[in-house]
Design a protein around this motif. Structure first.
Motif, PDB file in Angstrom:
ATOM      1  N   ASP A   1      -2.997   4.396   5.365  1.00  0.00           N
ATOM      2  CA  ASP A   1      -3.316   5.140   4.079  1.00  0.00           C
ATOM      3  C   ASP A   1      -2.774   6.517   3.862  1.00  0.00           C
ATOM      4  OD1 ASP A   1      -5.608   3.419   2.677  1.00  0.00           O
ATOM      5  OD2 ASP A   1      -6.186   3.229   4.835  1.00  0.00           O
TER       6      ASP A   1
ATOM      7  N   GLY B   1       4.656   3.079   7.650  1.00  0.00           N
ATOM      8  CA  GLY B   1       4.701   3.316   6.268  1.00  0.00           C
ATOM      9  C   GLY B   1       4.413   1.959   5.223  1.00  0.00           C
ATOM     10  N   GLY B   2       3.595   2.194   4.470  1.00  0.00           N
ATOM     11  CA  GLY B   2       3.156   1.139   3.564  1.00  0.00           C
ATOM     12  C   GLY B   2       2.012   0.395   4.320  1.00  0.00           C
ATOM     13  N   HIS B   3       1.633   0.575   5.455  1.00  0.00           N
ATOM     14  CA  HIS B   3       0.540  -0.321   6.131  1.00  0.00           C
ATOM     15  C   HIS B   3      -0.717   0.701   6.290  1.00  0.00           C
ATOM     16  CE1 HIS B   3       3.107  -3.679   6.520  1.00  0.00           C
ATOM     17  NE2 HIS B   3       4.211  -3.045   6.799  1.00  0.00           N
TER      18      HIS B   3
ATOM     19  N   MET C   1       0.822  -1.237   0.107  1.00  0.00           N
ATOM     20  CA  MET C   1       0.101  -0.057   0.011  1.00  0.00           C
ATOM     21  C   MET C   1       0.845   1.230   0.071  1.00  0.00           C
ATOM     22  SD  MET C   1      -2.520   1.355   3.204  1.00  0.00           S
ATOM     23  CE  MET C   1      -3.593   0.057   3.042  1.00  0.00           C
ATOM     24  N   ASN C   2       0.468   2.194  -0.842  1.00  0.00           N
ATOM     25  CA  ASN C   2       1.093   3.426  -0.891  1.00  0.00           C
ATOM     26  C   ASN C   2       0.625   4.385   0.466  1.00  0.00           C
ATOM     27  OD1 ASN C   2       2.662   5.652  -1.479  1.00  0.00           O
ATOM     28  ND2 ASN C   2       1.077   6.272  -2.992  1.00  0.00           N
ATOM     29  N   THR C   3       1.556   4.783   1.286  1.00  0.00           N
ATOM     30  CA  THR C   3       0.889   5.669   2.308  1.00  0.00           C
ATOM     31  C   THR C   3       1.381   7.162   1.796  1.00  0.00           C
ATOM     32  OG1 THR C   3       1.580   4.039   4.082  1.00  0.00           O
ATOM     33  CG2 THR C   3       1.491   6.359   4.706  1.00  0.00           C
ATOM     34  N   GLN C   4       0.394   8.033   1.716  1.00  0.00           N
ATOM     35  CA  GLN C   4       0.392   9.471   1.316  1.00  0.00           C
ATOM     36  C   GLN C   4       0.658  10.147   2.543  1.00  0.00           C
ATOM     37  OE1 GLN C   4      -3.411  10.247  -0.325  1.00  0.00           O
ATOM     38  NE2 GLN C   4      -2.503  12.344  -1.113  1.00  0.00           N
TER      39      GLN C   4
ATOM     40  N   ARG D   1       5.869   7.058   9.694  1.00  0.00           N
ATOM     41  CA  ARG D   1       6.518   6.520   8.537  1.00  0.00           C
ATOM     42  C   ARG D   1       7.258   5.576   8.616  1.00  0.00           C
ATOM     43  NH1 ARG D   1       9.826   8.392   4.275  1.00  0.00           N
ATOM     44  NH2 ARG D   1       9.942  10.364   5.379  1.00  0.00           N
TER      45      ARG D   1
END
Ligand code: TXA
Ligand code: MG
Length: 327
Positions: A169, A165-167, A1-4, A161
């Motif tokens: 939204d 991060g990656g886990h 998942m991309n974390t904004q 992050r």
């Protein structure tokens, strides 16, 4: 998942960005946001699946309930069966602020939030960005600290992050948290109320308002009622030891053994072979910097962190509590 990651002015957050974060929360997503204590990992508290995602992202045991955050005292009412006079007086004094009240839960609160227990923990944070988000979303937001379970709480967006991060939204980066330690947790379902976790609101401040308060979890209860009281918690990955003196002799002996040592002290000093961090003698400033400093030391690949214990006393009790759990 991309974390904004979204950078925001904490005092005047861009309304469009706050609306975007609120949409993520309404859709069942996870949004990390700053509070006056530490960063929280938020989800819609009324959405069972969304709160489950918090537990997954953190690796948190399902037996550890989460705190629900709301924008104002009115929003607490649907979550609780009763809001007793003691709760009212405390809310008047300390909300918005770093005090979490444990109250009898209502039917509306999903079991996953309370770990199946009869109570719900609630607070109104005192941070303009957190409040802007809570007002915009118009929902109660479940938010534990935004770290992997048992690790150090995050006081900066970078900490969130690197841990999550990656886990998740979205991360709202509103800069460092001023308080630096988690809220005080007070159970007001008992008489007298019971302090479950010391925090930025001190025992003396609470006693001045409500009189007698029991300290620590009740022996008759399952310890899982407030697993923030689990022994190892809030810990860096590097082994941390506490020194009752200034720590010098321990640091000496460790460095002589060839160990790489971080030394956290309140005395202005230096030491060949150790990374020294001098902390403030003001408990509020110490608390505000503690986790950030431990996050920094944790990234240096040290063998040991030695912390010389600050003074005893009410103003230091939350710092002592966290240092003990970190060790
Ligand atoms: O400052 C804070 O409180 C931060 C920010 C994000 O608000 N949140 C935080 O949440 O520290 P967390 O989940 O890391 O710690 C919440 C503590 C845990 O020790 C949990 O066991 C306890 O509160 N807790 C939550 N609900 C409870 C309940 N119904 N009864 C007793 N303890 C509860
Ligand atoms: Mg936590």
């Amino acid at each position: 998942m991309n974390t904004q990651v979204i950078l925001l002015d904490p005092h005047q957050p861009d309304p469009a960005q706050i609306q975007a974060a609120a949409r993520v929360l309404r859709a069942g997503g996870l949004v990390a946001f700053p509070t006056e204590t530490v960063y929280g990992l938020g989800a819609n508290a009324l959405d069972d699946a969304a709160v489950r995602r918090i537990y997954e992202a953190k690796g948190r045991p399902a037996s550890n309930p989460v705190i629900v955050h709301v924008a104002d005292a009115l929003a607490v009412r649907p979550l609780v069966r009763e809001f007793c006079d003691v709760a009212q007086v405390l809310a008047d004094h300390f909300w918005p602020g770093p005090l979490t009240l444990v109250l009898p839960r209502s039917e509306r609160v999903p079991d996953v939030v309370t770990a199946g227990g009869p109570t719900v923990a609630v607070r109104i944070p005192k941070h303009p960005l957190a409040l802007a988000l809570l007002r915009e979303v118009g929902l109660p937001i479940a938010a534990p600290s935004a770290n992997r379970s048992t690790c150090l709480s995050p006081t900066r967006a970078e900490h969130v992050r690197s841990g999550l991060g990656g886990h998740i939204d979205m991360i709202l980066d509103g800069g460092p948290c001023s308080g630096g330690l988690e809220s005080t947790v007070l159970d007001v379902t008992t008489d007298p109320p019971r302090l479950l976790r010391p925090g930025l609101v001190t025992l003396t401040q609470l006693q001045a308002i409500v009189g007698r308060i029991e300290v620590g979890p009740s022996c008759s209860e399952e310890p899982a009622r407030s697993p923030g009281l689990l022994e190892r918690h809030y810990a860096p990955c590097t082994p941390l030891v506490l020194a009752n003196d200034n720590g010098m002799s321990l640091v000496d002996s460790l460095t002589r053994q060839g160990k790489r040592v971080g030394w956290v002290t309140m005395e202005s000093t230096s030491h060949e072979g150790a990374v020294v961090r001098v902390m403030s003698a003001d408990p509020a400033v110490y608390a505000s910097n503690l986790y950030d400093m431990l996050h920094q030391l944790d990234q240096m690949g040290l063998d040991r962190i030695v912390v010389s214990l600050p003074p005893q006393g009410d103003a230091w009790s939350a710092v002592h509590d966290r240092l003990r759990r970190a060790s």
